[in-house]
Design an enzyme around this catalytic site. Structure first.
Site, PDB file in Angstrom:
ATOM      1  CB  SER A  46       9.487  -5.767 -20.556  1.00  0.00           C
ATOM      2  OG  SER A  46       8.211  -5.816 -21.159  1.00  0.00           O
ATOM      3  CB  SER A  94       5.892  -3.700 -20.540  1.00  0.00           C
ATOM      4  OG  SER A  94       6.646  -4.440 -19.629  1.00  0.00           O
ATOM      5  CE  LYS A 154       8.110  -6.486 -24.819  1.00  0.00           C
ATOM      6  NZ  LYS A 154       7.220  -6.009 -23.737  1.00  0.00           N
TER       7      LYS A 154
HETATM    8  N1  LIG Z   1       5.599  -6.465 -18.065  1.00  0.00           N
HETATM    9  C1  LIG Z   1       5.379  -5.258 -17.650  1.00  0.00           C
HETATM   10  O1  LIG Z   1       4.379  -4.651 -18.014  1.00  0.00           O
HETATM   11  C2  LIG Z   1       6.406  -4.589 -16.827  1.00  0.00           C
HETATM   12  C3  LIG Z   1       6.486  -4.830 -15.394  1.00  0.00           C
HETATM   13  N2  LIG Z   1       7.579  -4.014 -14.925  1.00  0.00           N
HETATM   14  C4  LIG Z   1       6.765  -6.278 -15.044  1.00  0.00           C
HETATM   15  O2  LIG Z   1       7.906  -6.603 -14.889  1.00  0.00           O
HETATM   16  O3  LIG Z   1       5.871  -7.048 -14.892  1.00  0.00           O
END
Ligand SMILES: NC(=O)C[C@H](N)C(=O)O
Length: 477
Positions: A151, A175, A76
Site C-alpha cells: 500500500s 506494504s 505516508k
Molecule cells: N498492508 C499491507 O502490508 C499490504 C497488504 N497487501 C494488505 O493489503 O494487507
C-alpha cells in the site's frame, strides 16, 4: 541538483555549498512538475520552505545540525502530523486534521528533517497496488501503465521519481517491501516493536510497523537510527537497544555469510524472469563468499490465509471508530443515529475496506471464532517457530519480494484473491514479527524492477541493511 546519497547532501549543506532552502525549493518544483503522477496527496509548500530557512539560520548561528539535517522526506498519509490533513486515502477521513504528532514525526523533526508532504496509498493500507485510493491510482515511475505496488505506493514512487530523498511507509504484510521492489528502491520493515506506532493509524495492530524507503541502504539506516526505540506512548514498542546501524552495516561481509534459500520461495508459479534475476543476485553473493543453504519452510502455503484472517479481524475492530461522529466524513442522508452510522460508513469506505471489515467480523463471530481466528493464531505460532528454527542455522533468508513484476493498472482489480497473492512472500515475516527488507535486484526484459527480499532475525536490521548496502555497492549503486 543531484546528490548521490543523504551523506553527500549533508556534506554539501554543512559546507554551505548549497542551502536547505535551495534544496527544498528544488524538490517542491519537481513535485509541482510531476503533479499528474498523483504521488502526493498534500504538499507542504510554505511549511517546508519556512522550515528550510529556519535550518539555514541554525547553521548561520553556529548551532549543531541534527542527524538528519535538511533531509527532504515524504510521509505516508496514515501517519499523523499535527495540523496537517490525515486521510489514509479514504473519503471517511475527508476534512480531518491531525491533532498530534506521531512519535516518528517528532523524532525526525528533532533531528532537522524536512517534510515535503503526505503521499498516496491504498485506503487504510489495504492493497498491493495503490489503486484502492480515494485519490486515484499512482503510476510506476518505470512505466506509467503499471502500478507502483502498495500500500505504500506513493512513498516508493516518490523516492524512485526523485520527489523525496527518503519516505516513511507502513507495512502490515508487505506494504513497504512490495512497492519498494516494484519501484527499485530499498524498503525496510523492521522488527515488530522496533518503531513506535503512536500516531500511525491502526490497521492490523499486531502486524503494523512503520518502515523506511530510500534509494540507498545507508540512508535508510540513518533514518532508522533516529526513529527506532522505546516510546512510552506505544506499549508494544521495544526496550531493546537501538543499534548503531551505519556502523553495523560496515561490519557485514559476504564472506562466510549463511544465506537460507527456502525452496517454497521459488515455486513453479513464480514468474520466470523474477526467478532468474533473484537467482543471479544469489549467485553473486555466493561468488563473493556467501554460503547458500537450501532450507524448507513447509507451512508457507498457509501464510496468505492466516494473514487475511488475523489482519481482517484486527481491522474490523480498529476501523469501528470511523463512525461519522468523531472524524472526517458524515453522511448527509440520515434521519436517525443508526442511519448516520450506516450511511457514513457505507459512503465513506471503499470496497476493499468494506470487504475486510466484513471478513474480519465474520471470522470473529461466535461459532466461527475457533474455526478461523483461533486456528490462524495457532498457525501464527507455527510460523514463528519455523522462522526461529531456520534463523538459528542461517544468518539471513533470501528470495523474491514479489512473485511477479509490476502489473498493469486495473489488471487485478476485479480479483481480490489474485491481488492478495502479491503478498505471498512478504507476509511470513509479518506473521513472525521479524525484520525484512526489499533491495533492488535488477530488471526483467521489459525494464521493470525486480526486488529481492532479505529476512533476518529479531532486531537484526543492521545486518539486513549491511547486506543490502553491499549488494547495491556491487551493482554500482
Ligand atoms: N498492508 C499491507 O502490508 C499490504 C497488504 N497487501 C494488505 O493489503 O494487507
Amino acid at each position: 541538483m543531484q546528490f548521490s546519497s543523504y551523506q553527500d547532501l549533508r556534506e554539501k549543506l554543512l559546507a554551505r555549498e548549497v542551502s536547505c532552502q535551495a534544496v527544498v525549493s528544488e524538490y517542491l518544483q519537481r513535485i509541482a512538475a510531476a503533479r499528474d503522477s498523483n504521488i502526493y496527496i498534500s504538499v507542504f509548500e510554505q511549511e517546508a520552505l519556512e522550515r528550510a530557512r529556519e535550518l539555514d539560520r541554525k547553521l548561520e548561528n553556529g548551532e549543531a545540525p541534527g542527524r538528519l539535517f535538511g533531509l527532504p522526506m515524504a510521509i505516508k498519509d496514515n501517519i499523523s502530523i499535527k495540523g496537517a490533513g490525515l486521510t489514509c486515502a479514504s473519503k471517511i477521513l475527508q476534512g480531518y486534521t491531525a491533532v498530534y504528532d506521531a512519535t516518528v514525526i517528532s523524532r525526525l523533526q528533532d533531528e532537522d528533517a524536512v517534510f515535503l508532504g503526505k503521499v498516496n496509498m491504498d485506503e487504510f493500507a489495504m492493497g498491493s497496488s495503490n489503486e484502492n485510493s480515494s485519490f486515484g491510482p499512482v503510476s510506476n515511475p518505470y512505466d506509467e501503465s503499471k502500478v507502483p505496488g502498495g500500500s505504500s505506493g506513493g512513498s516508493a514512487a516518490a523516492v524512485a521519481a526523485g520527489l523525496a530523498m527518503v519516505a516513511l511507509g507502513s507495512d502490515t504484510g508487505g506494504s513497504v517491501r512490495q512497492p519498494a521492489g516494484f519501484c527499485n528502491v530499498i524498503g525496510l520493515k523492521p522488527t515488530y516493536g522496533r518503531i513506535s506506532r503512536y500516531g500511525l493509524v491502526a490497521f492490523g495492530s499486531s502486524f503494523d510497523q512503520i518502515g523506511v524507503l530510500a534509494s540507498h541502504a545507508a540512508d535508510a539506516a540513518e533514518v532508522l537510527g533516529v526513529i527506532a526505540g522505546y516510546d512510552e506512548c506505544d506499549s508494544t514498542s521495544s526496550h531493546h537497544d537501538v543499534g548503531e546501524y551505519t556502523a553495523l552495516m560496515k561490519d557485514v561481509s559476504f564472506n562466510g555469510l549463511r544465506v537460507g534459500v527456502p525452496k517454497e520461495y521459488f515455486p513453479e508459479s513464480l514468474n520466470g524472469e523474477v526467478k532468474d534475476v533473484v537467482r543471479a543476485r544469489l549467485a553473486d553473493m555466493e561468488a563473493a563468499g556467501a554460503e547458500l543453504v537450501e532450507i524448507t519452510l513447509p507451512e508457507s502455503d498457509y501464510a496468505i490465509a492466516a494473514y487475511y484472517i488475523l489482519t481482517t479481524a484486527e481491522a474490523s475492530s480498529n476501523l469501528a471508530r470511523f463512525d461519522g461522529a468523531r472524524y472526517g466524513y458524515r453522511s448527509e442522508h440520515a434521519e436517525n443515529l443508526t442511519d448516520m452510522y450506516v450511511n457514513s460508513r457505507t459512503e465513506g469506505f471503499g470496497d476493499e475496506v468494506k470487504r475486510r471489515i466484513m471478513l474480519g467480523t465474520y471470522v470473529l463471530s461466535a461459532g466461527y471464532y475457533d474455526t478461523y481466528y483461533k486456528k490462524a493464531q495457532q498457525v501464527r505460532r507455527v510460523f514463528l517457530d519455523r522462522y526461529r528454527e531456520a534463523l538459528a542455522d542461517v544468518d539471513i533468508i533470501a528470495g523474491p519480494t514479489s512473485p511477479f513484476p509490476p502489473f498493469g493498472i486495473g489488471s487485478k482489480m476485479d480479483d481480490p484473491l489474485e491481488m492478495y497473492l502479491a503478498d505471498v512472500f512478504t507476509v511470513p515475516a509479518s506473521i513472525a514479527g521479524i525484520p525484512a527488507l526489499s533491495v533492488p535486484a535488477g530488471f526483467d526484459s521489459s525494464g521493470l524492477p525486480v526486488g529481492m527480499q532479505l529476512i533476518g532475525n529479531f532486531f537484526d536490521e543492521g545486518r539486513l541493511l549491511g547486506v543490502a548496502g553491499a549488494l547495491q555497492a556491487a551493482a554500482g549503486n
